[in-house]
Write an enzyme that holds these catalytic residues in place. Structure first.
Site, short mmCIF file in Angstrom:
data_model
loop_
_atom_site.label_atom_id
_atom_site.label_comp_id
_atom_site.label_asym_id
_atom_site.label_seq_id
_atom_site.Cartn_x
_atom_site.Cartn_y
_atom_site.Cartn_z
N ILE A 29 2.57 -26.52 38.22
CA ILE A 29 2.03 -25.99 36.97
C ILE A 29 2.77 -24.71 36.54
O ILE A 29 2.23 -23.89 35.80
CB ILE A 29 0.52 -25.74 37.09
CG1 ILE A 29 0.20 -24.81 38.26
CG2 ILE A 29 -0.23 -27.04 37.24
CD1 ILE A 29 -1.28 -24.43 38.35
N ILE A 89 4.95 -15.60 53.59
CA ILE A 89 5.44 -15.82 52.23
C ILE A 89 6.57 -16.85 52.31
O ILE A 89 7.58 -16.63 52.98
CB ILE A 89 5.92 -14.51 51.61
CG1 ILE A 89 4.76 -13.52 51.52
CG2 ILE A 89 6.53 -14.76 50.24
CD1 ILE A 89 3.57 -14.00 50.72
N LEU A 90 6.40 -17.97 51.61
CA LEU A 90 7.32 -19.10 51.76
C LEU A 90 8.53 -19.01 50.86
O LEU A 90 9.56 -19.63 51.14
CB LEU A 90 6.56 -20.40 51.50
CG LEU A 90 5.32 -20.64 52.37
CD1 LEU A 90 4.70 -21.99 52.05
CD2 LEU A 90 5.67 -20.53 53.85
N GLN A 108 4.39 -14.93 41.16
CA GLN A 108 2.96 -15.22 41.14
C GLN A 108 2.13 -13.94 41.22
O GLN A 108 1.15 -13.78 40.49
CB GLN A 108 2.60 -16.15 42.29
CG GLN A 108 3.04 -17.59 42.07
CD GLN A 108 2.30 -18.22 40.90
OE1 GLN A 108 1.11 -18.49 40.97
NE2 GLN A 108 3.02 -18.45 39.83
N LYS A 166 -1.02 -18.45 53.16
CA LYS A 166 -2.26 -18.35 52.39
C LYS A 166 -1.92 -18.51 50.91
O LYS A 166 -0.77 -18.36 50.51
CB LYS A 166 -2.95 -17.00 52.63
CG LYS A 166 -3.38 -16.75 54.07
CD LYS A 166 -4.01 -15.38 54.23
CE LYS A 166 -4.46 -15.12 55.67
NZ LYS A 166 -5.06 -13.77 55.85
N GLY A 167 -2.94 -18.79 50.10
CA GLY A 167 -2.69 -18.93 48.67
C GLY A 167 -2.38 -17.59 48.03
O GLY A 167 -2.92 -16.55 48.41
N GLU A 189 -3.81 -16.51 42.89
CA GLU A 189 -4.94 -15.88 42.21
C GLU A 189 -5.26 -14.48 42.68
O GLU A 189 -5.89 -13.71 41.95
CB GLU A 189 -6.17 -16.79 42.37
CG GLU A 189 -5.97 -18.11 41.63
CD GLU A 189 -7.04 -19.15 41.91
OE1 GLU A 189 -8.00 -19.21 41.14
OE2 GLU A 189 -6.89 -19.90 42.88
#
Length: 718
Positions: free
Chosen positions: A457, A582-583, A591, A654-655, A658
């Site tokens: 997205i 962190i990928l 982000q 982790k995400g 947001e």
């Protein structure tokens, strides 16, 4: 290991996007494709008593007008917002009551303007208040969180606390407004349905369409190849995809429905307004003795959605006595839904603002107050944290920001008409993950193909998943190709809840690792069709965890408040995050910065007004709903800690999508208070509100000291 993970790899689809070759949902030009334009209801509540389509059908190029009288009949959906053109009921203003299909977009729009609809209007109620007679406590808040949680005796402990704050905050309705509006192109071919849609999850769309049209899922193909943002509003199917499929069935043509932006607030969800009451009690040393966070919000009469804004208070700080409660009123409003960090964004604004007020009451540094209330375990569940480095984020952020040199007195810095201030707030977001499937294929030419129905997205999912695959396979990144965004690929969950990369990456990692093992056992050249492996993380990714898993962060803001105009300018935003491994450093920073920018908008410019008389959102497009632009954003810094958490997923991630928005608005609001001495408790902090606060403070100062005799010291000037 190849070193792919963590590297700042460039987006794989970047060239397609900047060159215009990336195709979005409305850009599939099938032969004979028609365009459709919806007709929104013009009353806030009632029913349609008649639809005159004659003038619309007379418009050159108009092919059909669908209404509740002639539209295809659908099975009853689980989501009532998708029961479009099925009956004459109008649950809120903007509900679609007709759809005009035409040869061109211009003809469809002209036809829609020519449709005449008669209504039997009913009395409506769209005004939320904490004392609304219809307010009730729901069984659950959004995402299955209990509506109420209580420990100890929070009211008694609050009453006996040495320091107390009892404050109320208001966050207005907010709208997602992705760059690409909601759009779908649908066509039927021999009983099979193909849909291109702007959605955060093609699999979810296929499942809903199968139920609505009574089709086996294998006769439906849904693609979401490129999606121009969603921020939660595309997390579930929306009316555009249902209308496109209905219109294509009715006309026998491929049909595109691209919703006009000004229609979006009424039909694709919004962040519901939230009214917060915070009561914080602390001992003389600043340790919380009682924490009460009560939230009142609205939902629609056709679908319950409760913004879970009190949930973050269950995670953040140690307190022996606590109550968090959600209340909701069902009104004649559009159905609210997910918007970036639902619950956490408004909830942490209120909580972190109240913590700042408590620090002022105690005369304590607001960073130290947060550190002093660090819990040993998750307060709500009692589970140990898999990792929690909030204190380190606060300390590192304070070091980078130069917090130690801050004069804590409000109004102590002035540059001409500008009052300068700094603020801090903490951030948290839960770690969520769902099962997914993926396949990995090794080809004779030395390349690899990874396939998964993930959705990109705009976050760079293609790139990061290719990095995960390359790392698991032990090969260079350039040898890995990836396919995403179609139900013809191995099924996977939608992009939402900052869970996409963790969910999809887990399956991609497992598929790559299994393929690597197969290749290690294989002798000789690969067969022409290659060698593949498949992974399904059901039973592992969704297994219950003994650990409380969350990402954390700290936000610092510096503002300048113009005492003449009331304008607030953010000169600097700094965020430090503890979000696992962190990928991709490049996409991660994007982000974080994107979330912080959205938080800046929440603080200063974004807000919607529900018109009580008309039952409509007044700010319905980007001319009136103001999102930040480049000129609003000066200096934004995003940093992160190297966090090693083995209790998450194979990547240790982790995400991050947001957490950047969570806490940003509070940091800015706290900085405005530090600059001016004025505490504003309703967002956004627009010039009129700031000026009114400054004038009130000035009047209060005159009342205390008598008529001014000159001078322009920093507090007096505020």
């Amino acid at each position: 290991m190849t070193g792919s993970l963590g590297a700042p790899a460039e987006r794989r689809e970047g060239r397609e996007k900047v060159s215009g070759t990336a195709r979005y949902a409305a850009e599939y030009h099938y032969p004979g494709r028609a365009q459709a334009w919806p007709v929104p209801a013009a009353v806030a509540r009632g029913r349609v008593t008649g639809v005159d389509t004659a003038a619309a059908l007379a418009v050159p190029g108009v092919l059909a007008v669908l209404t509740h009288e002639n539209a295809p009949r659908l099975a009853e959906p689980d989501d009532p917002t998708l029961a479009v053109l099925q009956n004459p009921r109008v649950p809120h203003r903007g509900w679609f009551v007709a759809l005009v299909v035409a040869e061109t977009l211009e003809a469809a729009r002209a036809g829609a303007a020519a449709v005449r609809v008669d209504y039997a209007a009913e009395e409506h109620d769209v005004t939320l208040s904490a004392s609304h007679p219809g307010v009730y406590v729901p069984d659950d808040a959004n995402a299955g969180y209990p509506a109420v949680r209580e420990r100890g005796d929070p009211d008694g402990a609050f009453g006996s606390s040495a320091a107390r704050v009892d404050v109320a905050y208001r966050v207005p309705p907010l709208h997602n407004h992705p760059m690409e509006p909601h759009a779908s192109t649908a066509r039927w071919d021999d009983g099979r349905l193909t849909v291109h849609t702007s959605s955060q999850g093609a699999g979810a769309v296929r499942g809903v369409l199968a139920g609505l049209f009574g089709l086996p899922e294998e006769r439906i193909v849904v693609t979401a190849e490129h999606v121009g943002g969603g921020f939660g509003s595309k997390g579930t199917p929306r009316p555009d995809v249902v209308l496109a499929a209905m219109a294509a069935w009715q006309t026998g043509r491929a049909v595109t429905v691209a919703l006009p932006r000004r229609y979006l607030p009424a039909v694709v969800g919004h962040r519901a307004p939230t009214l917060h009451r915070l009561r914080l009690g602390a001992d003389a040393d600043g340790r919380l003795t009682s924490l009460v966070h009560e939230v009142t919000t609205h939902t629609s009469r056709i679908k319950e959605f409760v913004e879970q804004a009190a949930v973050p208070a269950r995670v953040m700080y140690a307190s022996p006595h606590s109550r968090t409660e959600h209340r909701v009123a069902a009104l004649d409003v559009p159905s609210p839904s997910w918007m970036r960090a639902p619950g956490e964004a408004p909830g942490m604004y209120a909580l972190e603002s109240a913590m700042d007020e408590l620090a002022a009451e105690l005369g304590m540094d607001p960073v130290e107050l947060r550190v002093r209330n660090e819990p040993d375990v998750e307060p709500d569940s009692g589970r140990p944290f898999s990792s929690r480095h909030l204190v380190e984020c606060l300390r590192e952020g304070a070091r980078r920001f130069g917090w130690a040199g801050r004069d804590p007195r409000p109004g102590s810095r002035r540059e001409g008409p500008l009052l300068m201030g700094t603020g801090v707030a903490a951030a948290t977001y839960p770690v969520m993950v769902s099962p997914a499937t993926a396949s990995a294929l090794a080809l004779p030419d030395g390349t690899f193909l990874v396939r998964i129905n993930a959705t990109d997205i705009g976050t760079g999912a293609r790139t990061v998943l290719a990095q995960v695959g390359a790392d698991a396979l032990g090969v260079p990144l350039e040898r890995v190709r990836i396919e995403v965004g179609s139900t013809e690929l191995p099924p996977a969950p939608l992009a939402g809840g900052s869970s996409g990369t963790a969910s999809w990456g887990w399956a991609v990692h497992e598929a790559g690792a299994r393929l690597a093992r197969r290749l290690a056992e294989h002798a000789g050249p690969l067969p022409e069709q290659g060698i593949d492996a498949r992974a399904d993380t059901t039973g592992t990714a969704d297994a219950e965890s003994d650990w409380a898993r969350h990402a954390f962060g700290a936000h610092f803001a510096e503002v300048a408040v113009d005492t003449v105009t009331g304008e607030v300018r953010v000169g600097r935003l700094l965020g430090v995050y503890a979000a696992g491994r962190i990928l991709n450093a490049r996409t991660a920073r994007s982000q974080f910065v994107g979330g912080m920018t959205m938080g800046l908008g929440m603080a200063l410019t974004e807000g919607s007004t529900m018109d009580a008389a008309f039952g409509d959102f007044t700010e319905s497009d980007l001319a009136s709903y103001h999102v930040p632009v480049h000129a609003d954003v000066d200096r934004i810094e995003a940093h992160w800690l190297d966090e090693d958490d083995p209790r998450l997923n194979p990547m240790g991630s982790k995400g991050i999508g947001e957490i950047g928005i969570v806490g940003t608005a509070a940091a800015i609001g706290n900085a405005v208070h530090h600059a001016t001495g004025v505490r504003l408790r309703e967002l956004p902090l627009t010039p009129d509100r700031v000026l009114a606060g400054l004038l009130d403070r000035r009047a209060a100062g005159r009342a205390r000291t008598g008529p001014a005799t000159g001078g322009s010291g920093p507090v007096r000037g505020a």
